[in-house]
Design an enzyme around this catalytic site. Structure first.
Site, short mmCIF file in Angstrom:
data_model
loop_
_atom_site.label_atom_id
_atom_site.label_comp_id
_atom_site.label_asym_id
_atom_site.label_seq_id
_atom_site.Cartn_x
_atom_site.Cartn_y
_atom_site.Cartn_z
N LYS A 176 7.24 11.24 -8.55
CA LYS A 176 7.97 10.69 -7.40
C LYS A 176 8.96 9.60 -7.84
CE LYS A 176 4.24 9.28 -5.13
NZ LYS A 176 3.07 9.73 -5.92
N ARG B 112 2.07 8.22 3.68
CA ARG B 112 0.95 8.79 2.92
C ARG B 112 -0.17 9.24 3.84
NH1 ARG B 112 2.24 5.83 -2.20
NH2 ARG B 112 0.96 6.68 -3.86
N ARG C 269 1.40 6.97 -18.63
CA ARG C 269 2.63 6.35 -18.11
C ARG C 269 2.71 4.86 -18.47
NH1 ARG C 269 3.53 7.63 -11.97
NH2 ARG C 269 1.42 6.85 -11.73
N ARG D 230 0.32 0.40 -15.62
CA ARG D 230 -0.12 -0.03 -14.30
C ARG D 230 -1.63 -0.20 -14.28
NH1 ARG D 230 2.75 3.95 -10.03
NH2 ARG D 230 0.66 3.77 -9.16
N ARG E 137 -7.72 7.90 -6.42
CA ARG E 137 -6.41 8.11 -5.77
C ARG E 137 -6.22 9.58 -5.44
NH1 ARG E 137 -2.96 5.35 -10.20
NH2 ARG E 137 -1.12 6.14 -9.12
P1 AMP Z 1 2.46 4.48 -6.10
O1 AMP Z 1 3.27 3.55 -6.94
O2 AMP Z 1 3.28 5.22 -5.09
O3 AMP Z 1 1.58 5.40 -6.91
O4 AMP Z 1 1.47 3.55 -5.25
C1 AMP Z 1 0.53 2.73 -5.90
C2 AMP Z 1 -0.50 2.20 -4.91
O5 AMP Z 1 0.16 1.43 -3.90
C3 AMP Z 1 -1.27 3.25 -4.12
O6 AMP Z 1 -2.37 3.78 -4.86
C4 AMP Z 1 -1.73 2.42 -2.91
O7 AMP Z 1 -2.76 1.53 -3.27
C5 AMP Z 1 -0.50 1.58 -2.64
N1 AMP Z 1 0.46 2.27 -1.73
C6 AMP Z 1 1.72 2.71 -2.02
N2 AMP Z 1 2.28 3.32 -0.97
C7 AMP Z 1 1.34 3.28 0.01
C8 AMP Z 1 1.33 3.77 1.34
N3 AMP Z 1 2.37 4.43 1.87
N4 AMP Z 1 0.19 3.55 2.07
C9 AMP Z 1 -0.86 2.88 1.58
N5 AMP Z 1 -0.91 2.39 0.32
C10 AMP Z 1 0.18 2.60 -0.47
#
Ligand code: AMP
Length: 225
Positions: free
Chosen positions: A13, A99, A136, A169, A180
């Site tokens: 993404k 999400r 990553r 991360r 996740r």
């Molecule tokens: P990402 O960088 O998109 O993989 O997001 C990392 C983490 O941020 C996720 O595992 C959630 O803990 C939080 N997060 C990101 N976007 C959302 C969302 N739309 N709703 C809830 N938590 C989010």
């Protein structure tokens, strides 16, 4: 107009959103990046957000909606004309939002100003998702994304673009990733039916190279233009 990029962890993404910015003039909002910024702050909210993210769980829908609505308004102000008129309409890619169905409904409450064009689902197989995310590393300064095996930086732990330090991360570790993925299946997969019913779903095979995946996404965007 809004494009939503969705997919399991490691589906690409972030990388594909960056390519939409670089090649097709999109503005990008990553809710994960916004929350990582929030988590770095020495505040009670920052500490709470960091703890939730490191466990691989979702942050509260209300907070996400405030972040997204404020971000879209900022883009629209910077673009001028409320973002909707003129020769070049505002194009935004949302990386990681919505999400779940509740977030999708919240986003649709903004559809007069910010209509969703497509929900682009990056499909990736389970083990591939884990191996991509575990390898990553991200530039702490400019957020460029690398992979230790498949897309390593020229100099170890240094960003090719800005020289910043590369970091892993806190949630890209196996235990957090399994969680996740479980939450992704339960919360996010229902969005596939939600956007299919609204004729917005576009499925892209993300088990391929960055360039191949982007070629498909680019074609979609050009079709919509
Ligand atoms: P990402 O960088 O998109 O993989 O997001 C990392 C983490 O941020 C996720 O595992 C959630 O803990 C939080 N997060 C990101 N976007 C959302 C969302 N739309 N709703 C809830 N938590 C989010």
């Amino acid at each position: 107009m809004i494009y939503l990029l969705s997919g399991a962890p490691g589906a690409g993404k972030g990388t594909q959103s960056d390519m939409l910015v670089e090649h097709l003039g999109f503005r990008k909002m990553s809710t994960g990046d916004a929350l990582r910024d929030c988590a770095k702050e020495a505040t009670e909210l920052g500490a709470r957000v960091a703890a939730i993210m490191n466990k691989g769980e979702f942050v509260a829908d209300d907070l996400l909606f405030d972040i997204v609505a404020a971000g879209l308004d900022k883009f629209a102000r910077e673009h001028g004309n409320g973002g909707n008129s003129g020769d070049a309409p505002l194009k935004v890619v949302l990386d990681g939002y919505p999400r779940n169905i509740n977030q999708a409904e919240a986003l649709s409450s903004l559809s007069d100003k910010y209509p969703v064009m497509r929900y682009v689902l990056l499909q990736i197989d389970h083990e591939h998702s884990i191996s991509r995310a575990v390898g990553r590393v991200i530039c702490g300064a400019c957020r460029a994304i690398y992979h230790r095996d498949t897309n390593p930086p020229q100099q170890e732990n240094r960003c090719d673009g800005c020289g910043g330090q590369l970091v892993q991360r806190g949630d890209d570790v196996r235990a957090s990733l399994e969680k996740r993925l479980t939450i992704y299946k339960r919360e996010t997969e229902p969005l596939i039916a939600y956007y299919r019913e609204r004729d917005k779903l576009a499925e892209v095979n993300a088990d391929r190279s960055v360039e191949q995946v982007f070629a498909d996404i680019k074609e979609l965007v050009l079709q919509d233009a």
